[in-house]
Design an enzyme around this catalytic site. Structure first.
Site, PDB file in Angstrom:
ATOM      1  N   PHE A 224       0.815  -1.050  -0.048  1.00  0.00           N
ATOM      2  CA  PHE A 224      -0.130   0.277  -0.166  1.00  0.00           C
ATOM      3  C   PHE A 224       1.037   1.279   0.163  1.00  0.00           C
ATOM      4  O   PHE A 224      -0.002   2.481  -0.052  1.00  0.00           O
ATOM      5  CB  PHE A 224      -1.018   0.152   1.357  1.00  0.00           C
ATOM      6  CG  PHE A 224      -2.292  -1.094   0.934  1.00  0.00           C
ATOM      7  CD1 PHE A 224      -2.273  -1.690   0.140  1.00  0.00           C
ATOM      8  CD2 PHE A 224      -3.021  -0.697   2.029  1.00  0.00           C
ATOM      9  CE1 PHE A 224      -3.544  -2.801   0.418  1.00  0.00           C
ATOM     10  CE2 PHE A 224      -3.964  -2.042   2.064  1.00  0.00           C
ATOM     11  CZ  PHE A 224      -3.905  -2.811   0.773  1.00  0.00           C
ATOM     12  N   LYS A 225       1.793   1.441   0.034  1.00  0.00           N
ATOM     13  CA  LYS A 225       3.358   1.852   0.487  1.00  0.00           C
ATOM     14  C   LYS A 225       2.021   3.927   1.415  1.00  0.00           C
ATOM     15  O   LYS A 225       1.775   3.000   2.981  1.00  0.00           O
ATOM     16  CB  LYS A 225       3.374   2.807  -0.633  1.00  0.00           C
ATOM     17  CG  LYS A 225       4.155   1.720  -2.017  1.00  0.00           C
ATOM     18  CD  LYS A 225       4.388   2.517  -3.870  1.00  0.00           C
ATOM     19  CE  LYS A 225       4.697   1.636  -4.229  1.00  0.00           C
ATOM     20  NZ  LYS A 225       4.774   1.739  -5.240  1.00  0.00           N
TER      21      LYS A 225
ATOM     22  N   HIS B  34      13.391  -2.122  -0.696  1.00  0.00           N
ATOM     23  CA  HIS B  34      12.422  -1.367  -1.678  1.00  0.00           C
ATOM     24  C   HIS B  34      12.983  -0.425  -1.699  1.00  0.00           C
ATOM     25  O   HIS B  34      13.528   0.267  -1.469  1.00  0.00           O
ATOM     26  CB  HIS B  34      10.827  -0.473  -0.907  1.00  0.00           C
ATOM     27  CG  HIS B  34      10.054  -0.863  -2.452  1.00  0.00           C
ATOM     28  ND1 HIS B  34      10.457   0.520  -2.759  1.00  0.00           N
ATOM     29  CD2 HIS B  34       8.743  -1.583  -2.830  1.00  0.00           C
ATOM     30  CE1 HIS B  34       9.081   0.499  -4.042  1.00  0.00           C
ATOM     31  NE2 HIS B  34       8.757  -0.860  -4.062  1.00  0.00           N
TER      32      HIS B  34
ATOM     33  N   GLU C 286      11.910  -5.931  -9.520  1.00  0.00           N
ATOM     34  CA  GLU C 286      11.341  -5.047  -9.233  1.00  0.00           C
ATOM     35  C   GLU C 286      11.683  -3.950  -9.956  1.00  0.00           C
ATOM     36  O   GLU C 286      12.518  -2.807 -10.268  1.00  0.00           O
ATOM     37  CB  GLU C 286      10.958  -4.103  -8.200  1.00  0.00           C
ATOM     38  CG  GLU C 286      10.016  -5.210  -7.312  1.00  0.00           C
ATOM     39  CD  GLU C 286       9.041  -4.227  -6.835  1.00  0.00           C
ATOM     40  OE1 GLU C 286       7.766  -3.712  -6.521  1.00  0.00           O
ATOM     41  OE2 GLU C 286       9.254  -3.944  -5.659  1.00  0.00           O
TER      42      GLU C 286
HETATM   43  C1  PEP Z   1       6.366  -1.325  -6.522  1.00  0.00           C
HETATM   44  O1  PEP Z   1       6.014  -1.049  -5.768  1.00  0.00           O
HETATM   45  O2  PEP Z   1       6.392  -2.591  -5.540  1.00  0.00           O
HETATM   46  C2  PEP Z   1       5.591  -1.592  -7.085  1.00  0.00           C
HETATM   47  C3  PEP Z   1       5.303  -3.094  -7.704  1.00  0.00           C
HETATM   48  O3  PEP Z   1       4.173  -0.635  -7.142  1.00  0.00           O
HETATM   49  P1  PEP Z   1       3.804  -0.248  -9.211  1.00  0.00           P
HETATM   50  O4  PEP Z   1       2.957  -1.948  -8.589  1.00  0.00           O
HETATM   51  O5  PEP Z   1       2.489   0.940  -8.990  1.00  0.00           O
HETATM   52  O6  PEP Z   1       3.973  -0.496 -10.038  1.00  0.00           O
END
Ligand code: PEP
Length: 230
Positions: free
Chosen positions: A7-8, A88, A157
């Site tokens: 959710f950040k 992250h 990511e």
């Molecule tokens: C994240 O920051 O872990 C991420 C995958 O964001 P998004 O799905 O919005 O790209």
């Protein structure tokens, strides 16, 4: 498959509660072998019950103490939280978390027997240099990290795909995951970066993808559960 929602800095305690109630309804149809993780903001951590695991997006590597603005093990223990996101790219970039700090945090929470979702990813300028440069950059993010840890889940990511709406291509994910899986001795490997209902099936069908870490598209419970049930 693993479906993790980050959710950040979104959702409140109240809206997270509502989300969990709805999620529990939706997850009745979930495949029993699939695993769901929710990472709400720290103020919304709680001992929610359901067919999912609540994790923390961050914590300080200490039981408690004089670390203004941080939460430590004592605050996580209150809710039985035993899962953490480490490394992250937003923490590396905006909170200036160095590899050394990420590794120290990893080591602390490993000793506490936490399940760790450890994130790695390259910026666009590295991706543009080609695959070798990408792998060199990614492997450097394992410096100081015990990849033999049995509660380790890695999340790849690409930074240029996070929150941009532009996911990596099937080819990019596939080649990167194949190489990473070898490097991490086949530990679970998630893909993250603009995963959404429209591309979930395509991404989870790629060999070497054991699940997804989702930001933006996880904020809406309908959209997230659609992905989990896909
Ligand atoms: C994240 O920051 O872990 C991420 C995958 O964001 P998004 O799905 O919005 O790209």
């Amino acid at each position: 498959m693993i479906y993790a929602a980050n959710f950040k800095t979104n959702h409140t305690r109240k809206s997270t509660e509502n989300y969990i109630v709805e999620l529990n309804e939706k997850l009745r149809a979930k495949h029993p072998e699939d695993k769901v993780y929710i990472f709400p903001p720290a103020t919304a951590l709680n001992d929610y019950e359901g067919d999912f695991t609540i994790g923390t997006q961050n914590a300080y590597a200490a039981h408690n103490g004089a670390y203004t603005g941080e939460i430590g093990l004592e605050q996580l223990d209150e809710f039985g939280i035993k899962t953490i996101l480490i490394g992250h790219s937003e923490r590396r970039e905006y909170m200036a978390e160095t590899q050394e700090k990420a590794a120290a945090k990893f080591s602390f929470f490993q000793k506490q027997d936490f399940e760790i979702i450890y994130c790695i990813g390259e910026p666009l300028e590295i991706r543009e240099k080609g695959f070798e440069a990408v792998m060199q950059y990614l492997l450097a993010q394992f410096e100081g990290i015990d990849i033999g840890y049995d509660k380790l889940i890695v999340a790849y990511e690409p930074i240029w795909a996070i929150g941009t709406g532009r996911s990596a291509t099937v080819e990019e994910i596939s080649t990167t995951h194949r190489a990473l899986k070898k490097a991490i001795n086949d530990k679970p490997l998630l893909y993250g970066g603009s995963v959404k209902p429209a591309n979930i099936k395509e991404i989870t069908s790629i060999a070497g993808v054991d699940g997804v870490l989702v930001g933006s598209a996880s904020l809406d419970v309908e959209s997230f559960s659609q992905m989990v049930l896909s």
